[in-house]
Scaffold this motif. Structure first.
Motif, PDB file in Angstrom:
ATOM      1  N   ASP A 140     -13.057  13.832  72.384  1.00 11.71           N
ATOM      2  CA  ASP A 140     -13.086  12.502  72.999  1.00 11.71           C
ATOM      3  C   ASP A 140     -14.305  11.691  72.566  1.00 11.71           C
ATOM      4  O   ASP A 140     -14.490  10.567  73.009  1.00 11.71           O
ATOM      5  CB  ASP A 140     -13.086  12.631  74.534  1.00 11.71           C
ATOM      6  CG  ASP A 140     -11.759  13.166  75.044  1.00 11.71           C
ATOM      7  OD1 ASP A 140     -10.729  12.892  74.388  1.00 11.71           O
ATOM      8  OD2 ASP A 140     -11.754  13.847  76.080  1.00 11.71           O
ATOM      9  N   SER A 141     -15.137  12.250  71.705  1.00  7.82           N
ATOM     10  CA  SER A 141     -16.319  11.536  71.225  1.00  7.82           C
ATOM     11  C   SER A 141     -15.930  10.632  70.060  1.00  7.82           C
ATOM     12  O   SER A 141     -14.798  10.648  69.581  1.00  7.82           O
ATOM     13  CB  SER A 141     -17.391  12.530  70.765  1.00  7.82           C
ATOM     14  OG  SER A 141     -16.975  13.154  69.569  1.00  7.82           O
ATOM     15  N   TYR A 142     -16.882   9.857  69.581  1.00  6.39           N
ATOM     16  CA  TYR A 142     -16.652   9.006  68.411  1.00  6.39           C
ATOM     17  C   TYR A 142     -16.832   9.777  67.105  1.00  6.39           C
ATOM     18  O   TYR A 142     -16.680   9.207  66.030  1.00  6.39           O
ATOM     19  CB  TYR A 142     -17.627   7.820  68.414  1.00  6.39           C
ATOM     20  CG  TYR A 142     -17.289   6.759  69.435  1.00  6.39           C
ATOM     21  CD1 TYR A 142     -16.110   6.039  69.338  1.00  6.39           C
ATOM     22  CD2 TYR A 142     -18.150   6.474  70.482  1.00  6.39           C
ATOM     23  CE1 TYR A 142     -15.786   5.061  70.264  1.00  6.39           C
ATOM     24  CE2 TYR A 142     -17.838   5.503  71.413  1.00  6.39           C
ATOM     25  CZ  TYR A 142     -16.660   4.792  71.309  1.00  6.39           C
ATOM     26  OH  TYR A 142     -16.344   3.836  72.222  1.00  6.39           O
ATOM     27  N   LEU A 143     -17.176  11.056  67.178  1.00  5.80           N
ATOM     28  CA  LEU A 143     -17.412  11.833  65.966  1.00  5.80           C
ATOM     29  C   LEU A 143     -16.139  11.897  65.119  1.00  5.80           C
ATOM     30  O   LEU A 143     -15.084  12.313  65.602  1.00  5.80           O
ATOM     31  CB  LEU A 143     -17.865  13.249  66.310  1.00  5.80           C
ATOM     32  CG  LEU A 143     -19.263  13.357  66.919  1.00  5.80           C
ATOM     33  CD1 LEU A 143     -19.457  14.724  67.552  1.00  5.80           C
ATOM     34  CD2 LEU A 143     -20.320  13.095  65.867  1.00  5.80           C
ATOM     35  N   SER A 201     -15.169  13.981  52.562  1.00  4.31           N
ATOM     36  CA  SER A 201     -15.026  12.612  53.050  1.00  4.31           C
ATOM     37  C   SER A 201     -14.972  12.632  54.574  1.00  4.31           C
ATOM     38  O   SER A 201     -14.713  13.660  55.190  1.00  4.31           O
ATOM     39  CB  SER A 201     -13.773  11.953  52.468  1.00  4.31           C
ATOM     40  OG  SER A 201     -12.622  12.712  52.785  1.00  4.31           O
ATOM     41  N   VAL A 202     -15.209  11.464  55.145  1.00  4.25           N
ATOM     42  CA  VAL A 202     -15.242  11.311  56.598  1.00  4.25           C
ATOM     43  C   VAL A 202     -14.166  10.299  56.983  1.00  4.25           C
ATOM     44  O   VAL A 202     -14.041   9.246  56.364  1.00  4.25           O
ATOM     45  CB  VAL A 202     -16.632  10.817  57.057  1.00  4.25           C
ATOM     46  CG1 VAL A 202     -16.629  10.513  58.540  1.00  4.25           C
ATOM     47  CG2 VAL A 202     -17.690  11.855  56.731  1.00  4.25           C
ATOM     48  N   GLN A 203     -13.373  10.651  57.978  1.00  2.00           N
ATOM     49  CA  GLN A 203     -12.302   9.761  58.426  1.00  2.00           C
ATOM     50  C   GLN A 203     -12.893   8.510  59.056  1.00  2.00           C
ATOM     51  O   GLN A 203     -13.839   8.581  59.833  1.00  2.00           O
ATOM     52  CB  GLN A 203     -11.414  10.468  59.444  1.00  2.00           C
ATOM     53  CG  GLN A 203     -10.321   9.582  59.990  1.00  2.00           C
ATOM     54  CD  GLN A 203      -9.433  10.307  60.979  1.00  2.00           C
ATOM     55  OE1 GLN A 203      -9.472  11.525  61.069  1.00  2.00           O
ATOM     56  NE2 GLN A 203      -8.649   9.565  61.709  1.00  2.00           N
ATOM     57  N   THR A 204     -12.333   7.371  58.704  1.00  2.00           N
ATOM     58  CA  THR A 204     -12.718   6.133  59.376  1.00  2.00           C
ATOM     59  C   THR A 204     -11.547   5.700  60.244  1.00  2.00           C
ATOM     60  O   THR A 204     -10.395   5.816  59.858  1.00  2.00           O
ATOM     61  CB  THR A 204     -13.070   5.021  58.370  1.00  2.00           C
ATOM     62  OG1 THR A 204     -11.961   4.825  57.508  1.00  2.00           O
ATOM     63  CG2 THR A 204     -14.288   5.393  57.568  1.00  2.00           C
ATOM     64  N   THR A 243     -11.674  -3.418  69.739  1.00  2.00           N
ATOM     65  CA  THR A 243     -12.917  -4.045  70.178  1.00  2.00           C
ATOM     66  C   THR A 243     -13.753  -3.036  70.955  1.00  2.00           C
ATOM     67  O   THR A 243     -13.220  -2.196  71.677  1.00  2.00           O
ATOM     68  CB  THR A 243     -12.635  -5.266  71.076  1.00  2.00           C
ATOM     69  OG1 THR A 243     -11.865  -4.843  72.194  1.00  2.00           O
ATOM     70  CG2 THR A 243     -11.886  -6.335  70.300  1.00  2.00           C
ATOM     71  N   LEU A 244     -15.054  -3.125  70.774  1.00  2.00           N
ATOM     72  CA  LEU A 244     -15.976  -2.214  71.442  1.00  2.00           C
ATOM     73  C   LEU A 244     -17.038  -3.009  72.191  1.00  2.00           C
ATOM     74  O   LEU A 244     -17.454  -4.072  71.733  1.00  2.00           O
ATOM     75  CB  LEU A 244     -16.694  -1.322  70.420  1.00  2.00           C
ATOM     76  CG  LEU A 244     -15.865  -0.281  69.688  1.00  2.00           C
ATOM     77  CD1 LEU A 244     -16.703   0.356  68.591  1.00  2.00           C
ATOM     78  CD2 LEU A 244     -15.371   0.783  70.642  1.00  2.00           C
ATOM     79  N   GLU A 245     -17.443  -2.467  73.308  1.00  2.00           N
ATOM     80  CA  GLU A 245     -18.608  -3.035  73.999  1.00  2.00           C
ATOM     81  C   GLU A 245     -19.812  -2.856  73.086  1.00  2.00           C
ATOM     82  O   GLU A 245     -19.896  -1.881  72.332  1.00  2.00           O
ATOM     83  CB  GLU A 245     -18.860  -2.292  75.321  1.00  2.00           C
ATOM     84  CG  GLU A 245     -17.757  -2.436  76.341  1.00  2.00           C
ATOM     85  CD  GLU A 245     -17.739  -3.797  76.979  1.00  2.00           C
ATOM     86  OE1 GLU A 245     -18.817  -4.417  77.093  1.00  2.00           O
ATOM     87  OE2 GLU A 245     -16.642  -4.254  77.344  1.00  2.00           O
ATOM     88  N   ILE A 246     -20.768  -3.754  73.148  1.00  2.00           N
ATOM     89  CA  ILE A 246     -21.963  -3.668  72.298  1.00  2.00           C
ATOM     90  C   ILE A 246     -22.648  -2.318  72.486  1.00  2.00           C
ATOM     91  O   ILE A 246     -23.110  -1.714  71.525  1.00  2.00           O
ATOM     92  CB  ILE A 246     -22.949  -4.807  72.642  1.00  2.00           C
ATOM     93  CG1 ILE A 246     -22.282  -6.119  72.386  1.00  2.00           C
ATOM     94  CG2 ILE A 246     -24.261  -4.646  71.921  1.00  2.00           C
ATOM     95  CD1 ILE A 246     -22.732  -6.938  71.270  1.00  2.00           C
ATOM     96  N   SER A 247     -22.693  -1.824  73.708  1.00  2.00           N
ATOM     97  CA  SER A 247     -23.366  -0.549  73.970  1.00  2.00           C
ATOM     98  C   SER A 247     -22.680   0.615  73.263  1.00  2.00           C
ATOM     99  O   SER A 247     -23.297   1.629  72.985  1.00  2.00           O
ATOM    100  CB  SER A 247     -23.418  -0.280  75.477  1.00  2.00           C
ATOM    101  OG  SER A 247     -22.093  -0.197  75.993  1.00  2.00           O
ATOM    102  N   VAL A 274     -21.178   4.778  67.961  1.00  2.00           N
ATOM    103  CA  VAL A 274     -20.390   4.928  66.733  1.00  2.00           C
ATOM    104  C   VAL A 274     -21.313   5.177  65.544  1.00  2.00           C
ATOM    105  O   VAL A 274     -21.075   6.069  64.727  1.00  2.00           O
ATOM    106  CB  VAL A 274     -19.503   3.690  66.493  1.00  2.00           C
ATOM    107  CG1 VAL A 274     -18.836   3.756  65.127  1.00  2.00           C
ATOM    108  CG2 VAL A 274     -18.460   3.563  67.594  1.00  2.00           C
ATOM    109  N   VAL A 275     -22.383   4.385  65.440  1.00  2.00           N
ATOM    110  CA  VAL A 275     -23.348   4.554  64.345  1.00  2.00           C
ATOM    111  C   VAL A 275     -23.955   5.951  64.406  1.00  2.00           C
ATOM    112  O   VAL A 275     -24.065   6.647  63.393  1.00  2.00           O
ATOM    113  CB  VAL A 275     -24.445   3.464  64.404  1.00  2.00           C
ATOM    114  CG1 VAL A 275     -25.560   3.766  63.421  1.00  2.00           C
ATOM    115  CG2 VAL A 275     -23.846   2.098  64.129  1.00  2.00           C
ATOM    116  N   GLU A 276     -24.324   6.386  65.593  1.00  2.00           N
ATOM    117  CA  GLU A 276     -24.903   7.718  65.779  1.00  2.00           C
ATOM    118  C   GLU A 276     -23.900   8.805  65.377  1.00  2.00           C
ATOM    119  O   GLU A 276     -24.259   9.792  64.720  1.00  2.00           O
ATOM    120  CB  GLU A 276     -25.301   7.894  67.248  1.00  2.00           C
ATOM    121  CG  GLU A 276     -26.056   9.147  67.547  1.00  2.00           C
ATOM    122  CD  GLU A 276     -26.469   9.196  69.013  1.00  2.00           C
ATOM    123  OE1 GLU A 276     -26.140  10.209  69.656  1.00  2.00           O
ATOM    124  OE2 GLU A 276     -27.102   8.242  69.494  1.00  2.00           O
TER     125      GLU A 276
END
Length: 196
Positions: free
Chosen positions: A53-56, A73-76, A81-85, A90-92
């Motif tokens: 359930d994470s963004y990983l 490779s990494v799946q994209t 839409t995402l909340e700014i928080s 996602v970046v992490e």
């Protein structure tokens, strides 16, 4: 099968024909490595987030028929839409996936042994390339946009786009540092390589 520093062995399976499969946990990922003589390097590797359930993102390791090396490779995925928080999460998550991809390549170099134009790339060649780029293209004390550098490295034949843990990456880690460039308001613009 290997014992890899900092990777926890969760399960070991052995088929009747003697092939082995090991399930590891490393950071936030479960990495499955199976004996596979049909794959370059002799292993089939896959990696998925322990917390689904994470963004990983999922990490894929594969090779096309006839290739002599595997690629990673990494799946994209689009989350809409995402909340700014949530953007920081996602970046992490992608930064973590990149780190794990690098560690997979370090742990199983026989699967990712990069060759360019029929010859084994040496770190020394990459170091000489980096020094020449900075000497010829970058003002003293300045930096070069990372995307521009990677384009030049690819054209040189010393690096293949989409690969990690290569001699070029090692040479960059030895000779350079990455700095972030921001605008006047402190917003991220891009990254540059500077000599360390």
């Amino acid at each position: 099968m290997k014992n890899i520093k900092n990777w926890k062995v969760i399960k070991r399976n052995r088929a009747t024909d003697g092939r082995v499969q090991v399930i590891y946990e490393f950071k936030c990922y479960r990495i499955i490595v199976s004996d596979a003589n049909y794959m370059p390097g002799g292993y089939q590797i896959s990696a998925e987030a322990i917390d689904r359930d994470s963004y990983l993102p999922s990490i894929y390791v594969s090779a096309q028929f006839g290739q002599t090396v595997q690629t990673i490779s990494v799946q994209t995925t689009s989350w809409g839409t995402l909340e700014i928080s949530e953007i920081d999460k996602v970046v992490e998550a992608y930064t973590m996936a990149q780190a794990v991809a690098h560690e997979i390549e370090k742990a199983f170099p026989e699967c990712f042994d990069e060759k360019a134009q029929g010859k084994q790339i040496k770190i020394e060649w990459c170091e000489n390339f980096i020094k020449a780029v900075f000497r010829k293209k970058v003002p003293e004390g300045g930096g070069i946009y990372t995307g521009c550098f990677w384009d030049m490295a690819e054209r040189s034949g010393l690096w293949v786009r989409g690969t990690y843990g290569t001699p070029m990456s090692e040479a960059l880690g030895k000779l350079t540092k990455v700095e972030t460039v921001h605008d006047d308001e402190g917003k991220f613009l891009y990254h540059i390589f500077k000599l360390a």
